[in-house]
Write a protein that holds these residues in place. Structure first.
Motif, PDB file in Angstrom:
ATOM      1  N   CYS A   1       5.226  -5.936   7.394  1.00 42.40           N
ATOM      2  CA  CYS A   1       4.253  -4.958   6.932  1.00 42.40           C
ATOM      3  C   CYS A   1       3.924  -5.274   5.472  1.00 42.40           C
ATOM      4  O   CYS A   1       4.806  -5.680   4.706  1.00 42.40           O
ATOM      5  CB  CYS A   1       4.894  -3.574   7.058  1.00 42.40           C
ATOM      6  SG  CYS A   1       3.988  -2.206   6.373  1.00 42.40           S
ATOM      7  N   ARG A   2       2.656  -5.107   5.105  1.00 36.71           N
ATOM      8  CA  ARG A   2       2.258  -5.345   3.709  1.00 36.71           C
ATOM      9  C   ARG A   2       1.341  -4.237   3.230  1.00 36.71           C
ATOM     10  O   ARG A   2       0.441  -3.802   3.946  1.00 36.71           O
ATOM     11  CB  ARG A   2       1.537  -6.677   3.561  1.00 36.71           C
ATOM     12  CG  ARG A   2       1.045  -6.919   2.116  1.00 36.71           C
ATOM     13  CD  ARG A   2       0.761  -8.367   1.861  1.00 36.71           C
ATOM     14  NE  ARG A   2       0.170  -8.615   0.561  1.00 36.71           N
ATOM     15  CZ  ARG A   2       0.869  -8.698  -0.568  1.00 36.71           C
ATOM     16  NH1 ARG A   2       2.175  -8.557  -0.544  1.00 36.71           N
ATOM     17  NH2 ARG A   2       0.264  -8.934  -1.715  1.00 36.71           N
ATOM     18  N   GLY A   3       1.588  -3.821   1.984  1.00 35.01           N
ATOM     19  CA  GLY A   3       0.736  -2.829   1.346  1.00 35.01           C
ATOM     20  C   GLY A   3       1.179  -2.624  -0.079  1.00 35.01           C
ATOM     21  O   GLY A   3       2.337  -2.883  -0.410  1.00 35.01           O
TER      22      GLY A   3
ATOM     23  N   GLY B   1       7.041   5.535  -2.161  1.00 34.46           N
ATOM     24  CA  GLY B   1       6.979   5.092  -3.545  1.00 34.46           C
ATOM     25  C   GLY B   1       5.588   4.793  -4.045  1.00 34.46           C
ATOM     26  O   GLY B   1       5.432   4.298  -5.165  1.00 34.46           O
ATOM     27  N   PHE B   2       4.581   5.069  -3.239  1.00 33.56           N
ATOM     28  CA  PHE B   2       3.197   4.876  -3.648  1.00 33.56           C
ATOM     29  C   PHE B   2       2.310   5.831  -2.834  1.00 33.56           C
ATOM     30  O   PHE B   2       2.752   6.414  -1.843  1.00 33.56           O
ATOM     31  CB  PHE B   2       2.758   3.424  -3.437  1.00 33.56           C
ATOM     32  CG  PHE B   2       2.774   2.946  -2.005  1.00 33.56           C
ATOM     33  CD1 PHE B   2       3.962   2.615  -1.365  1.00 33.56           C
ATOM     34  CD2 PHE B   2       1.583   2.799  -1.297  1.00 33.56           C
ATOM     35  CE1 PHE B   2       3.981   2.170  -0.051  1.00 33.56           C
ATOM     36  CE2 PHE B   2       1.585   2.350   0.015  1.00 33.56           C
ATOM     37  CZ  PHE B   2       2.789   2.041   0.641  1.00 33.56           C
ATOM     38  N   THR B   3       1.067   5.974  -3.288  1.00 35.88           N
ATOM     39  CA  THR B   3       0.134   6.848  -2.574  1.00 35.88           C
ATOM     40  C   THR B   3      -0.423   6.094  -1.380  1.00 35.88           C
ATOM     41  O   THR B   3      -1.407   5.356  -1.477  1.00 35.88           O
ATOM     42  CB  THR B   3      -0.997   7.303  -3.508  1.00 35.88           C
ATOM     43  OG1 THR B   3      -0.426   7.918  -4.677  1.00 35.88           O
ATOM     44  CG2 THR B   3      -1.881   8.341  -2.793  1.00 35.88           C
TER      45      THR B   3
ATOM     46  N   ASN C   1       2.627   8.556   6.327  1.00 32.00           N
ATOM     47  CA  ASN C   1       2.815   7.323   5.550  1.00 32.00           C
ATOM     48  C   ASN C   1       3.235   6.153   6.448  1.00 32.00           C
ATOM     49  O   ASN C   1       4.115   5.360   6.077  1.00 32.00           O
ATOM     50  CB  ASN C   1       3.868   7.517   4.442  1.00 32.00           C
ATOM     51  CG  ASN C   1       3.358   8.351   3.291  1.00 32.00           C
ATOM     52  OD1 ASN C   1       2.226   8.852   3.311  1.00 32.00           O
ATOM     53  ND2 ASN C   1       4.173   8.521   2.277  1.00 32.00           N
ATOM     54  N   THR C   2       2.591   6.043   7.582  1.00 35.08           N
ATOM     55  CA  THR C   2       3.030   5.075   8.588  1.00 35.08           C
ATOM     56  C   THR C   2       1.853   4.298   9.164  1.00 35.08           C
ATOM     57  O   THR C   2       0.796   4.881   9.416  1.00 35.08           O
ATOM     58  CB  THR C   2       3.774   5.786   9.723  1.00 35.08           C
ATOM     59  OG1 THR C   2       4.882   6.514   9.190  1.00 35.08           O
ATOM     60  CG2 THR C   2       4.295   4.791  10.753  1.00 35.08           C
TER      61      THR C   2
ATOM     62  N   GLN D   1       8.479   0.918  -1.227  1.00 33.88           N
ATOM     63  CA  GLN D   1       9.333   0.523  -0.132  1.00 33.88           C
ATOM     64  C   GLN D   1       8.539   0.564   1.164  1.00 33.88           C
ATOM     65  O   GLN D   1       7.804   1.517   1.421  1.00 33.88           O
ATOM     66  CB  GLN D   1      10.551   1.451  -0.020  1.00 33.88           C
ATOM     67  CG  GLN D   1      11.830   0.740   0.269  1.00 33.88           C
ATOM     68  CD  GLN D   1      13.048   1.623   0.299  1.00 33.88           C
ATOM     69  OE1 GLN D   1      12.987   2.828   0.122  1.00 33.88           O
ATOM     70  NE2 GLN D   1      14.172   0.989   0.551  1.00 33.88           N
ATOM     71  N   LEU D   2       8.699  -0.500   1.958  1.00 37.37           N
ATOM     72  CA  LEU D   2       8.086  -0.577   3.280  1.00 37.37           C
ATOM     73  C   LEU D   2       9.183  -0.909   4.266  1.00 37.37           C
ATOM     74  O   LEU D   2       9.885  -1.911   4.089  1.00 37.37           O
ATOM     75  CB  LEU D   2       6.998  -1.650   3.313  1.00 37.37           C
ATOM     76  CG  LEU D   2       5.806  -1.448   2.371  1.00 37.37           C
ATOM     77  CD1 LEU D   2       4.960  -2.710   2.302  1.00 37.37           C
ATOM     78  CD2 LEU D   2       4.971  -0.269   2.826  1.00 37.37           C
TER      79      LEU D   2
END
Length: 112
Positions: free
Chosen positions: A96-98, A26-28, A77-78, A3-4
């Motif tokens: 935002c993308r990742g 939800g991810f590292t 996480n930002t 989630q972003l």
């Protein structure tokens, strides 16, 4: 799941500033290159700025160099996008993308 969530968009006059934030979950987070992208109606989504996992290297679209700054705080996480000297042509939805995922987008409008 990944989630972003972006925040910080809005309306501003030309020459003004805005700051965007994107919180990932939800991810590292610290393992992933992150980026800000933008899209206007009828145009393809374009890369605005990207930042490496440690924050040690950044890249910018030529149109925003010297005006926008991307940073990240892996403890929170930002990622952030500080936008200064905004122009009407910066008006767009910013994403935002990742971790191969996109946020929902936040509208930035620059108008007098």
């Amino acid at each position: 799941q990944v989630q972003l969530v972006e925040s910080g968009g809005g309306s501003v006059q030309p020459g003004g500033s805005l700051s965007l934030s994107c919180v990932g979950s939800g991810f590292t987070f610290s393992n992933y290159y992150m980026s800000w992208n933008r899209q206007t109606p009828g145009k393809e989504r374009e890369l605005v700025a990207g930042i490496t996992t440690s924050g040690g290297s950044t890249t910018y679209a030529d149109s925003v160099k010297g005006r926008f700054t991307i940073t990240r705080d892996n403890a929170k996480n930002t990622i952030y996008l500080q936008m200064n000297n905004l122009k009407p042509e910066d008006t767009a939805v910013y994403y935002c993308r990742g971790a191969n995922s996109w946020g929902q987008g936040t509208q930035v409008t620059v108008s007098s």
